[in-house]
Design an enzyme around this catalytic site. Structure first.
Site, PDB file in Angstrom:
ATOM      1  NE  ARG A 149      -3.831  -2.482   1.617  1.00  0.00           N
ATOM      2  CZ  ARG A 149      -3.549  -3.611   2.256  1.00  0.00           C
ATOM      3  NH1 ARG A 149      -2.667  -3.623   3.220  1.00  0.00           N
ATOM      4  NH2 ARG A 149      -4.162  -4.736   1.944  1.00  0.00           N
ATOM      5  N   GLY A 209      -2.012 -11.875   8.287  1.00  0.00           N
ATOM      6  CA  GLY A 209      -1.897 -13.318   8.532  1.00  0.00           C
ATOM      7  C   GLY A 209      -2.968 -13.854   9.472  1.00  0.00           C
ATOM      8  CG  ASN A 279      -9.635 -11.977  11.296  1.00  0.00           C
ATOM      9  OD1 ASN A 279      -9.029 -11.327  10.468  1.00  0.00           O
ATOM     10  ND2 ASN A 279      -9.450 -13.278  11.442  1.00  0.00           N
ATOM     11  CG  ASP A 322     -12.594 -12.279   8.272  1.00  0.00           C
ATOM     12  OD1 ASP A 322     -11.671 -11.823   8.970  1.00  0.00           O
ATOM     13  OD2 ASP A 322     -12.520 -12.417   7.048  1.00  0.00           O
TER      14      ASP A 322
END
Lengths: 591, 174
Positions: A149, A209, A279, A322
């Protein structure tokens, strides 16, 4: 001291204002970063334009009256389209940084390009730094695409990251690497996709991850030495506050997720960074991890000097959806109910807009901003927790049928598990006190599968294996919207429905415009007050990146990276994009 | 030299030469067939790995996976026949995340006798890439040559898939 000639004396303020392009850019300092918008409106020096997370350009040459004349002035082809691991190509999600006519952008595989844009008619690539990634190794544990990004500037260096977990300091003038540091480890399922946040002499990042059983952290690198300054785990360890919110009794916090993959905001007033946290792992099997699972699906306020947590606020305890909340947390001072408040706000993945007191994390207000939300009945007005949150229950049962449970694995959740807003950043126009939310509308399915343990906890799941307790399942087409909201009330002032779910962020400008790209390649400007579309141009390929604005020689430009193809799940059954191809391009527009 | 003997000797030589030529031709034909079979399997691997990116959901060793690829089935453990796997690749699996890959699937009734309109929300997702019948044949042959019916994958399987230029197989080396 040598006396300046009258002509030079006249020129100096012009040079300082960037009206002419300096031959060599000054060192990037903390002072410059603090005053990025007010003193250097011609530049885009920070990921969000300013530390406060606004994505607002004070340039107003391009405005609602003349935007109809906006046209592409040049384009530059970038690279990074190679396959690697689970992916056929890299995407462009980066935010360009512009300093005095030089632009620094990244491609999906982390190559940095220094592009001279000072002519206004052509982008000359002056250097390219390729980190040389083992693409299969890193790409196999990237959950959701090959992404990068963007970079940060510090002194005379460009600070970049690569998917394989390394950070680089690169000579800004030449592109030569000065040092590199391994921060995240793909051997553990960790990757880095976010642009670094530089505060003083520290560069702050964290690992993605959350779908691979990592234990998330926020990590600061001392840029003077290239060594670690501090690391704070987002999932508290034994004896740390919050570890008791992991009630499984089997130390599952060790693979508890809490990834970090979008840049934090920074408040100079309180000297605090606000980092959104991802999450809990495993994503869709909340019975695997009874308890609130702090600090997953939260925001953490930290001291940038030592990484100490000042406070945390958890949006969705024991998150079964999530709904990671990694995305930006803009900093706004505003009057709420007649009282001046220091706010940190967040358009959450869970579908609510939140305003918190940024000095202590107290809930100030919240409101649903997504069209359809079925997983809870609202927010508790005192605590800001979901209305059907039960503090006595280890495993939360939010609205039945909206999340999978063992024995009842199928569910439908609105907003979809992608969230009402995923990573794609909002933009805030401080003059209009309006926050622009590019949202993802619609619902999808969840199918829970009882998660097996990791090998280090007596199970069969190996590092780098997916660790998500099931999967999502598309149940229909998603769409998008752009919403203008009052961040002090959460009220929607204007909204426009879009054909595609948003995966690119917004840009607001002093020309009372909001720029936004879409998956079908339409790059459009909207009137900041009405959200009427006032201009658009088709770049011919999906846009996954937010635009920025800068000026050179007094002329304003809008720049955006174009190149993405959505996954089949996102674009399910949409004939209009099924033949689309990706590319890797920088587009620049001007009057 | 006896003329009859010379004639017989010549005939025998001719016979031997013809036999050798025939065996050689058969070998050449067999080599060609083997090379063609290997080429098709390698082509199938490329489709599985990159073009259609089947491995995103099914994992590189086709052992199935979860998460952002959906709850994808193990093809190592499948009991489907090659024809059934080919049909699944061509038509996808309605109501699941398995995409269709025949560009014209569900425009008529070639897949399960139904159209896109009839399937409604159960329409399988669009694929990463459409595949023609030769490509579908190749990916099926690759799967049955490499994965279907095999036990857990090995370090050697991993190297065969990813090559040696990556760390990808190091965790399996023990």
């Amino acid at each position: 001291m040598r006396k300046l000639s009258p002509a030079m004396a006249l020129m100096t303020p012009l040079l300082m204002a960037g009206a002419l392009t300096p031959v060599r850019a000054a060192d990037m300092t903390f002072e410059r970063a603090l005053n990025a918008i007010s003193k250097e409106p011609q530049n885009w020096l920070l990921y969000y334009g300013n530390y406060q997370g606004y994505r607002f350009s004070p340039l107003g040459e391009i405005n609602t009256d003349n935007v109809k004349n906006l046209k592409p002035v040049f384009a530059v082809a970038l690279g990074g389209l190679q396959s690697g691991g689970r992916y056929a190509f890299g995407n462009l999600e980066g935010t360009p940084i512009v300093e005095d006519g030089m632009m620094y952008v990244t491609d999906g595989w982390g190559s940095v390009y220094a592009i001279d844009v000072s002519s206004g008619t052509k982008g000359d690539i002056k250097w390219k730094f390729d980190p040389g990634i083992d693409r299969a190794w890193a790409g196999d544990v990237a959950c959701c695409g090959v992404n990068n990004r963007g970079v940060a500037l510090w002194k005379d260096r460009v600070i970049s990251i690569a998917l394989d977990g390394r950070m680089f300091a690169v000579n800004k003038a030449t592109g030569e690497k000065v040092w590199e540091r391994k921060i995240a480890d793909p051997a553990l399922g960790e990757t880095i996709t976010m642009a670094p946040l530089v505060v003083r002499d520290l560069a702050i990042v964290g690992p993605a991850g959350g779908e691979f059983g990592i234990r998330g952290f926020i990590d600061a690198t001392d840029l003077n030495t290239g060594q670690q300054a501090w690391r704070t785990y987002t999932i508290p360890g034994t004896g740390e506050p919050g570890n008791d919110t992991w009630k499984d009794g089997a130390d599952r916090w060790k693979h508890g997720g809490g990834s970090v993959w979008e840049t934090a905001t920074y408040d100079p007033q309180t000297d605090t960074i606000y980092q959104g946290i991802g999450n809990a792992g495993a994503d869709w099997d909340p019975q695997y991890r009874p308890g609130d699972n702090k600090w997953a699906a939260s925001v953490l306020a930290l001291n940038p000097a030592d990484g100490k947590i000042k406070w945390g606020f958890q949006y969705t305890p024991n998150d079964p959806f999530d709904f990671d909340e990694i995305s930006e947390h803009p900093i706004i001072d505003a009057k709420v109910n007649g009282k001046e408040r220091k706010l940190v706000v967040h358009a959450a993945r869970n579908g609510f807009f939140y305003a918190l007191d940024r000095t202590n994390g107290a809930f100030v207000g919240g409101k649903q901003y997504v069209d359809k939300l079925n997983w809870t009945t609202g927010l508790d007005p005192e605590t800001g927790l979901p209305a059907n949150y039960d503090p006595k229950s280890g495993v939360q049962v939010y609205s039945p049928g909206t999340h999978g449970m063992r024995g009842e694995p199928l569910a439908t959740v609105c907003p979809s598990h992608f969230g009402a807003k995923n990573w794609e950043p909002t933009a805030y126009n401080p003059t209009l006190n309006t926050l622009y939310i590019p949202s993802i509308e619609g619902c999808d399915g969840i199918e829970t599968v009882a998660q097996k343990d990791f090998v280090d906890q007596g199970g069969t799941v190996k590092p780098r294996d997916r660790f998500s307790g099931g999967a999502f399942k598309m149940t229909g087409r998603l769409y998008g919207s752009l919403k203008a909201i009052d961040p002090t009330t959460g009220d929607v002032k204007a909204a426009v429905r879009l054909d595609f779910p948003n995966y690119a962020g917004a840009l607001a400008t002093a020309g009372n415009l909001v720029f936004l790209g879409q998956a079908d390649g339409i790059f459009a400007a909207y009137d900041a007050k009405t959200l009427n579309k006032v201009w658009s141009f088709s770049v011919g390929t999906g846009i996954n990146a937010p635009a920025i604005s800068y000026s050179v020689n007094g002329k304003q430009y809008i720049a955006v990276l174009a190149g993405s193809r959505q996954s089949p799940f996102v674009m399910q059954s949409d004939p209009s994009v099924k033949y689309s191809s990706t590319t890797s391009m920088l587009f620049v527009f001007g009057l | 030299m006896d003329v009859r003997f010379a004639l017989r000797f010549s005939l025998a030589l001719a016979l031997i030469a013809a036999t050798i030529a025939s065996v050689r031709a058969q070998n050449v034909q067999s080599d060609t067939q083997n090379a063609e079979a290997a080429r098709v399997i390698a082509h199938g691997k490329d489709i599985f790995k990159t073009k259609a990116t089947c491995q995103f959901c099914h994992k590189w060793d086709a052992s199935g996976d979860q998460g952002y690829g959906g709850n994808a089935l193990s093809l190592r453990a499948t009991r489907l026949t090659p024809a059934q796997v080919a049909e699944t690749v061509k038509c996808g699996r309605p109501g699941t995340g398995m995409p269709y890959h025949d560009q014209f699937a569900y425009t008529d009734k070639r897949c399960y006798g139904v159209t896109r309109e009839q399937l409604g929300k159960d329409m399988p997702p669009e694929p990463n890439a459409f595949l023609n019948s030769d490509e579908i044949d190749a990916v099926v042959k690759y799967l049955f040559a490499t994965d279907v019916g095999r036990g857990p994958s090995t370090y050697e399987d991993c190297v065969a898939f990813w090559g040696t230029e990556t760390r990808q197989c190091e965790p399996m080396k023990q």
